[in-house]
Design an enzyme around this catalytic site. Structure first.
Site, mmCIF file in Angstrom:
data_model
loop_
_atom_site.group_PDB
_atom_site.id
_atom_site.type_symbol
_atom_site.label_atom_id
_atom_site.label_comp_id
_atom_site.label_asym_id
_atom_site.label_seq_id
_atom_site.Cartn_x
_atom_site.Cartn_y
_atom_site.Cartn_z
ATOM 1 N N HIS A 132 0.196 -4.125 9.267
ATOM 2 C CA HIS A 132 1.641 -4.233 9.085
ATOM 3 C C HIS A 132 2.331 -3.851 10.382
ATOM 4 O O HIS A 132 1.781 -3.114 11.209
ATOM 5 C CB HIS A 132 2.125 -3.305 7.960
ATOM 6 C CG HIS A 132 1.937 -3.857 6.587
ATOM 7 N ND1 HIS A 132 2.808 -4.757 6.006
ATOM 8 C CD2 HIS A 132 0.971 -3.634 5.661
ATOM 9 C CE1 HIS A 132 2.392 -5.061 4.792
ATOM 10 N NE2 HIS A 132 1.279 -4.389 4.554
ATOM 11 N N ASP B 93 7.604 -2.404 8.512
ATOM 12 C CA ASP B 93 7.141 -2.473 7.122
ATOM 13 C C ASP B 93 6.901 -1.078 6.552
ATOM 14 O O ASP B 93 7.170 -0.824 5.368
ATOM 15 C CB ASP B 93 5.837 -3.275 7.037
ATOM 16 C CG ASP B 93 5.979 -4.663 7.657
ATOM 17 O OD1 ASP B 93 7.118 -5.140 7.754
ATOM 18 O OD2 ASP B 93 4.955 -5.236 8.046
ATOM 19 N N HIS C 273 0.835 -1.204 0.000
ATOM 20 C CA HIS C 273 0.000 0.000 0.000
ATOM 21 C C HIS C 273 0.872 1.257 0.000
ATOM 22 O O HIS C 273 0.573 2.242 -0.687
ATOM 23 C CB HIS C 273 -0.921 0.011 1.218
ATOM 24 C CG HIS C 273 -2.079 -0.927 1.101
ATOM 25 N ND1 HIS C 273 -1.927 -2.274 0.955
ATOM 26 C CD2 HIS C 273 -3.428 -0.702 1.094
ATOM 27 C CE1 HIS C 273 -3.113 -2.858 0.872
ATOM 28 N NE2 HIS C 273 -4.048 -1.927 0.941
#
Length: 310
Positions: free
Chosen positions: A221, A225, A180
């Site tokens: 996450h 990350d 994302h």
């Protein structure tokens, strides 16, 4: 009033079709790059699904973001996805603004070639990273006790090659680093470079920061990350921008790739007859207007402006 509206609509329609013609020509020249970028998106999806087969649920790792940010809960996990979808859809629509707006800096096909190149470079590095080490997923469906935490062994190749929307939403194991954030940072950096609204640029960066916090608060996450995505994507995009040739800027003058309309061609020919110019109007338009000097073949030639017309 109706005559004015009809005239403006006619101009908009001509501008739209002129842009369509230009973009089709660019698409014919660059379709291989776009197709390769789209195929790489599919490969990235396969890789993310493949690592789900290796995922083994376990205790959630200690994370400073989980301590600092309150947990939104599974029922509010849609908030981060809503923000991401807003960024994605807004950027996608903006890339097609040259078809309608008069002020423009980009060609849509060339811009998407550049965006896909950035996405592919980041995704290749991401695949290598999350296949190197599989971490226990912090998301709710990836925790111990969830039926979706592991995938059963596939019965055939079609099951592996077919990417379903459910598999994208409920994937596990593809953690470092966030996909994302790859899309959001590439889109925002692209608009930062080629967009023309300063306020929108500032809002876009703020939205990406908020999205980063929401992803951690939703436990989709780990903080690592997000942190790795921030510096990795920015470094890769900067490197690719340095290596790739710059896009033609359409704000400095007439768009040379746009075909001449009948009206503009007539004006060029009349201007040539009135001034006694024998050169082709297209060639004359390619020259840089002269004020005090002309650069030609690397040499500086000074031109004295004569007021008597000689």
């Amino acid at each position: 009033m109706s005559l004015y509206i009809g005239r403006e609509a006619s101009k908009l329609w001509k501008r739209f079709w002129a842009e369509v013609t230009t973009e089709i020509n660019l698409l014919i020249e660059n379709w291989k790059y776009l197709l390769a970028g789209l195929i790489c998106q599919y490969i990235h999806g396969l890789a993310a699904r493949g690592v789900h087969y290796f995922h083994r649920p376990g205790p959630t790792l200690q994370d400073v973001g989980f301590f600092l940010l309150p947990e939104l809960g599974q029922e509010k996990a849609y908030i981060s996805e809503t923000v991401f979808n807003f960024v994605f859809i807004s950027f996608f629509l903006w890339t097609f603004h040259p078809f309608l707006l008069k002020s423009k800096r980009i060609y849509t096909v060339l811009l998407w070639c550049r965006v896909l190149a950035c996405l592919v470079a980041c995704q290749i590095l991401r695949i290598v990273t999350f296949y190197s080490t599989q971490l226990p997923g912090p998301n709710y469906h990836c925790r111990e006790g969830s039926k979706l935490a592991t995938l059963p062994r596939p019965d055939n190749a079609v099951e592996v090659l077919l990417i379903a929307p459910r598999g994208i939403l409920y994937g596990c194991g593809d953690l470092i680093f966030s996909s994302h954030m790859i899309f959001s940072l590439v889109f925002v950096r692209t608009y930062q470079k080629y967009g023309m609204q300063r306020f929108i640029k500032q809002c876009a960066w703020l939205i990406v920061v908020i999205q980063s916090l929401l992803i951690i608060a939703s436990r989709k996450h780990y903080t690592v990350d997000i942190v790795v995505a921030w510096y990795t994507v920015n470094l890769l995009v900067s490197f690719i921008d340095y290596k790739l040739p710059e896009l033609p800027d359409r704000t400095g003058g007439p768009a040379l790739l746009l075909p001449l309309t009948k009206e503009s061609r007539t004006k060029e020919e009349n201007h040539k007859l009135l001034n006694g110019n024998s050169g082709d109007p297209v060639d004359r338009r390619l020259r840089t207007p002269v004020s005090s000097k002309i650069l030609e073949n690397g040499n500086t030639l000074h031109v004295d402006t004569m007021m008597n017309g000689v």
